[in-house]
Design a protein around this motif. Sequence first.
Motif, PDB file in Angstrom:
ATOM      1  N   PHE A 143     -28.747 -20.867 -32.830  1.00 60.66           N
ATOM      2  CA  PHE A 143     -29.048 -21.681 -31.453  1.00 60.66           C
ATOM      3  C   PHE A 143     -27.542 -22.242 -30.904  1.00 60.66           C
ATOM      4  CE2 PHE A 143     -32.903 -21.598 -33.846  1.00 60.66           C
ATOM      5  CZ  PHE A 143     -33.874 -21.375 -32.646  1.00 60.66           C
ATOM      6  N   LYS A 144     -26.625 -21.651 -31.253  1.00 61.46           N
ATOM      7  CA  LYS A 144     -25.273 -22.320 -30.924  1.00 61.46           C
ATOM      8  C   LYS A 144     -24.569 -21.511 -29.989  1.00 61.46           C
ATOM      9  CE  LYS A 144     -24.677 -25.453 -34.669  1.00 61.46           C
ATOM     10  NZ  LYS A 144     -23.544 -25.740 -35.782  1.00 61.46           N
ATOM     11  N   THR A 145     -23.402 -21.962 -29.393  1.00 57.83           N
ATOM     12  CA  THR A 145     -22.571 -21.110 -28.610  1.00 57.83           C
ATOM     13  C   THR A 145     -21.694 -20.572 -29.564  1.00 57.83           C
ATOM     14  OG1 THR A 145     -21.020 -22.935 -28.334  1.00 57.83           O
ATOM     15  CG2 THR A 145     -23.000 -22.447 -26.474  1.00 57.83           C
ATOM     16  N   SER A 146     -20.905 -19.250 -29.202  1.00 60.94           N
ATOM     17  CA  SER A 146     -20.099 -18.740 -30.154  1.00 60.94           C
ATOM     18  C   SER A 146     -18.922 -19.670 -30.638  1.00 60.94           C
ATOM     19  CB  SER A 146     -19.214 -17.697 -29.394  1.00 60.94           C
ATOM     20  OG  SER A 146     -19.698 -16.398 -30.036  1.00 60.94           O
ATOM     21  N   ALA A 147     -18.226 -20.304 -29.521  1.00 59.97           N
ATOM     22  CA  ALA A 147     -17.333 -21.614 -29.864  1.00 59.97           C
ATOM     23  C   ALA A 147     -17.920 -22.648 -30.839  1.00 59.97           C
ATOM     24  CB  ALA A 147     -16.838 -22.301 -28.781  1.00 59.97           C
ATOM     25  N   ALA A 148     -19.234 -22.945 -30.611  1.00 62.29           N
ATOM     26  CA  ALA A 148     -19.763 -23.932 -31.349  1.00 62.29           C
ATOM     27  C   ALA A 148     -19.994 -23.539 -33.116  1.00 62.29           C
ATOM     28  CB  ALA A 148     -20.925 -24.528 -30.887  1.00 62.29           C
ATOM     29  N   ILE A 149     -20.370 -22.368 -33.041  1.00 65.81           N
ATOM     30  CA  ILE A 149     -20.508 -21.705 -34.391  1.00 65.81           C
ATOM     31  C   ILE A 149     -19.107 -21.930 -35.306  1.00 65.81           C
ATOM     32  CG2 ILE A 149     -20.988 -19.623 -35.886  1.00 65.81           C
ATOM     33  CD1 ILE A 149     -22.648 -18.678 -33.497  1.00 65.81           C
TER      34      ILE A 149
ATOM     35  N   ASP B 185     -22.908 -28.722 -37.346  1.00 65.97           N
ATOM     36  CA  ASP B 185     -23.596 -29.807 -36.416  1.00 65.97           C
ATOM     37  C   ASP B 185     -24.841 -29.603 -36.193  1.00 65.97           C
ATOM     38  OD1 ASP B 185     -24.034 -31.362 -34.265  1.00 65.97           O
ATOM     39  OD2 ASP B 185     -22.661 -30.175 -32.685  1.00 65.97           O
ATOM     40  N   LEU B 186     -25.487 -30.604 -36.335  1.00 62.23           N
ATOM     41  CA  LEU B 186     -27.306 -30.634 -36.262  1.00 62.23           C
ATOM     42  C   LEU B 186     -27.540 -31.055 -35.078  1.00 62.23           C
ATOM     43  CD1 LEU B 186     -27.564 -31.684 -40.113  1.00 62.23           C
ATOM     44  CD2 LEU B 186     -28.354 -29.511 -38.906  1.00 62.23           C
ATOM     45  N   ASP B 187     -26.805 -31.774 -34.138  1.00 62.23           N
ATOM     46  CA  ASP B 187     -27.203 -32.387 -32.920  1.00 62.23           C
ATOM     47  C   ASP B 187     -28.153 -31.480 -31.903  1.00 62.23           C
ATOM     48  OD1 ASP B 187     -27.768 -33.833 -30.706  1.00 62.23           O
ATOM     49  OD2 ASP B 187     -25.585 -34.247 -30.370  1.00 62.23           O
ATOM     50  N   PRO B 188     -29.416 -31.789 -32.021  1.00 59.60           N
ATOM     51  CA  PRO B 188     -30.471 -30.790 -31.176  1.00 59.60           C
ATOM     52  C   PRO B 188     -30.029 -31.057 -29.822  1.00 59.60           C
ATOM     53  CG  PRO B 188     -31.674 -32.757 -31.909  1.00 59.60           C
ATOM     54  CD  PRO B 188     -30.303 -33.289 -32.400  1.00 59.60           C
ATOM     55  N   ALA B 189     -29.051 -31.963 -29.063  1.00 58.55           N
ATOM     56  CA  ALA B 189     -28.801 -31.755 -27.723  1.00 58.55           C
ATOM     57  C   ALA B 189     -27.783 -30.541 -27.565  1.00 58.55           C
ATOM     58  CB  ALA B 189     -28.188 -33.012 -27.164  1.00 58.55           C
TER      59      ALA B 189
ATOM     60  N   GLY C 196     -15.048  -6.514 -30.364  1.00 58.01           N
ATOM     61  CA  GLY C 196     -15.243  -7.941 -30.981  1.00 58.01           C
ATOM     62  C   GLY C 196     -16.586  -8.130 -30.862  1.00 58.01           C
ATOM     63  N   VAL C 197     -16.900  -9.026 -31.973  1.00 57.91           N
ATOM     64  CA  VAL C 197     -18.408  -9.148 -32.287  1.00 57.91           C
ATOM     65  C   VAL C 197     -18.927 -10.497 -31.413  1.00 57.91           C
ATOM     66  CG1 VAL C 197     -20.014  -9.817 -34.093  1.00 57.91           C
ATOM     67  CG2 VAL C 197     -18.314  -8.317 -34.624  1.00 57.91           C
ATOM     68  N   TYR C 198     -19.980 -10.458 -30.780  1.00 63.23           N
ATOM     69  CA  TYR C 198     -20.521 -11.466 -30.065  1.00 63.23           C
ATOM     70  C   TYR C 198     -21.503 -12.086 -31.203  1.00 63.23           C
ATOM     71  CZ  TYR C 198     -19.653  -9.818 -25.646  1.00 63.23           C
ATOM     72  OH  TYR C 198     -19.089  -9.545 -24.286  1.00 63.23           O
ATOM     73  N   TRP C 199     -20.878 -13.310 -31.900  1.00 57.69           N
ATOM     74  CA  TRP C 199     -21.471 -13.819 -33.201  1.00 57.69           C
ATOM     75  C   TRP C 199     -22.817 -14.555 -32.650  1.00 57.69           C
ATOM     76  CZ3 TRP C 199     -21.329 -11.819 -37.671  1.00 57.69           C
ATOM     77  CH2 TRP C 199     -19.908 -11.179 -38.130  1.00 57.69           C
ATOM     78  N   ASN C 200     -22.752 -15.179 -31.650  1.00 54.95           N
ATOM     79  CA  ASN C 200     -23.827 -15.942 -31.408  1.00 54.95           C
ATOM     80  C   ASN C 200     -25.377 -15.199 -31.064  1.00 54.95           C
ATOM     81  OD1 ASN C 200     -22.570 -14.949 -29.036  1.00 54.95           O
ATOM     82  ND2 ASN C 200     -23.551 -16.425 -27.756  1.00 54.95           N
TER      83      ASN C 200
END
Lengths: 280, 302
Positions: free
Chosen positions: A36-42, A48-52, A241-245
């Motif tokens: 449920f996260k962007t690549s950068a956030a992963i 990070d558990l913030d639902p926002a 390159g892998v799109y990990w998200n």
Amino acid sequence: MRAERAPRWSWALYALLILVSLPFLLPLLWLLLSAFKTSAAIFSSPFDLDPARLSAANFRQVFAEYPFARQYFNSVYIAALVVPLTMGLSALAGYAFARLRFPGRDAVFILTLVAMMVPSELTAVPQFVVFSRLGLTNSHLPVIVTQIFSATGALAVFLMRQHFITLPPELDDAGRVDGLGTLGVFRHIMLPLSRPALATVAIFAVLNSWNDYFNPLIYLSREGLLTLPLALQRFTDPLGGVYWNLTLAGGVLVALPVLLTFLLAQRQFIESLAASGTKG
Amino acid sequence: MMGAARPGRPALRRAQREALMGVLFAAPFALGMLLVVVLPLLGVIGISLTQWSLLDAPRWVGLHNYARLAADPAFLRSAGVTAAFTAGILVLNISVALALATLLNAKLRGIGVFRTIIFSPVVMPVVAWALVWKFLLQPDGTVNAGLSRLGAGDANLLFTPGTALWTVVVIEVIKAVGLNAVIFLSALQGVPPELHEAARLDGASPWQVFRHITLPLISPTFFLVFIVTLIGALKLFTPVYVLTGGGPADATTTLIVYMFKQGFQFFEFGYASAVATVLFVIVLALTVAQWSLRRRLVFYES
């Protein structure tokens, strides 16, 4: 004895169990969360558990920009063919090996044991030669046929034979007294008593078909024909390159049906596996 | 012979009917297995005696491929990798499975939750599991970053030749150990508790109880788990291929990965078949050894 000791030590046992569970549980939870996260956030904030900051965008993108729905359907329909066929063929053959005397029985059963032990990857070269001569590469037929008749199918026959051996012979006699032939005994007496064994066979068949990677890797190259295990590795940019998200969101979609089925049928699942392990 | 059945011999006719039904019941699977497993196995041996790229006609080369194997450092290396890999998985999986089974056998409230957690990676799709770990083990990923924060320097577990193999072993054991743990657990639950109590009263230590009572009683299960894990490790392909593709520097190229590369990447189908034949002989020898050792090694209660 153990029950007496349990209260005094139970807190330590619970602590130990929780600690031991972490390597088994964390990768799964991490997968669910990261999907449920962007690549950068992963990368930057894995815990990070913030639902926002979580969104379903990856899941939408997987279906919108890739033939993932098609690939999902491929995996589902292949399993839907492989599983009942494996169950039916293994029940018939297992019954024959366990209860019927016919010439060549032991030889064929020994071949089944060999087929069970031999990695199906070993037979890949001649299989590939035959299927490619028949013009069947880039079709699902080799993937389906090898699943049904290779190691998984042989294991299924072995499990069904072990099961039918445990049923009392009086059952056959009773059926025959009632005027049933072999097929009737099998259908009306033996099969209804075989549900736990057939469930075990179904579990192995589902898992192996859903997870099959080697045969699709060899036979399938067209994007729309791929099954899920290969499709998961195709979320890449033009440079590889892998799109990990997207990969992780796809991973959740692949794991979800299996994990949900497991949670619902957990007790029978573990018990039937345990039973087939100790009786082997 | 079947047509020659004499009337008035119902027992004989019944045996013939049974034989006919047996053949009919077994035939659908047996024929499929013949086509998909048995003939291809013979084919592997045949192709291993040729040089063949699939595009041209196969050229008979006799035992040349085997002579080449014996002198091929990459093959010998992959055999060594397979041996280390298999031994690593076998030892780690079985010892962890036994320890987990003992722990999960505790009579505690909610123990089922822990059993489920430890089993859940078993049903996780292999590729999804491998990809999760591949991501976690990226050079700047969670695991390596965490290790260097703990003072391990610039760790790069999956992409360093020295550590890649053992990293794959650990990932595979976490994935698969739940199955063996559950099988051991059911065996442990079949051990009568009176035996343990009697031994304790005689002053046996927990280790002595395990060694002399539990272990002999679960030995059939132990043996089964040993063989299944051994053969499973020998043929492991998907997690290795997804995690490392056989690298870095062939550190994780097992025999199956080597066979795949020779055949389906370099189109050396004869050479790939020779690798497959060697592996087949190993598996067959293990299977035969299993049957002949089974009676001597396994303690049966009755």
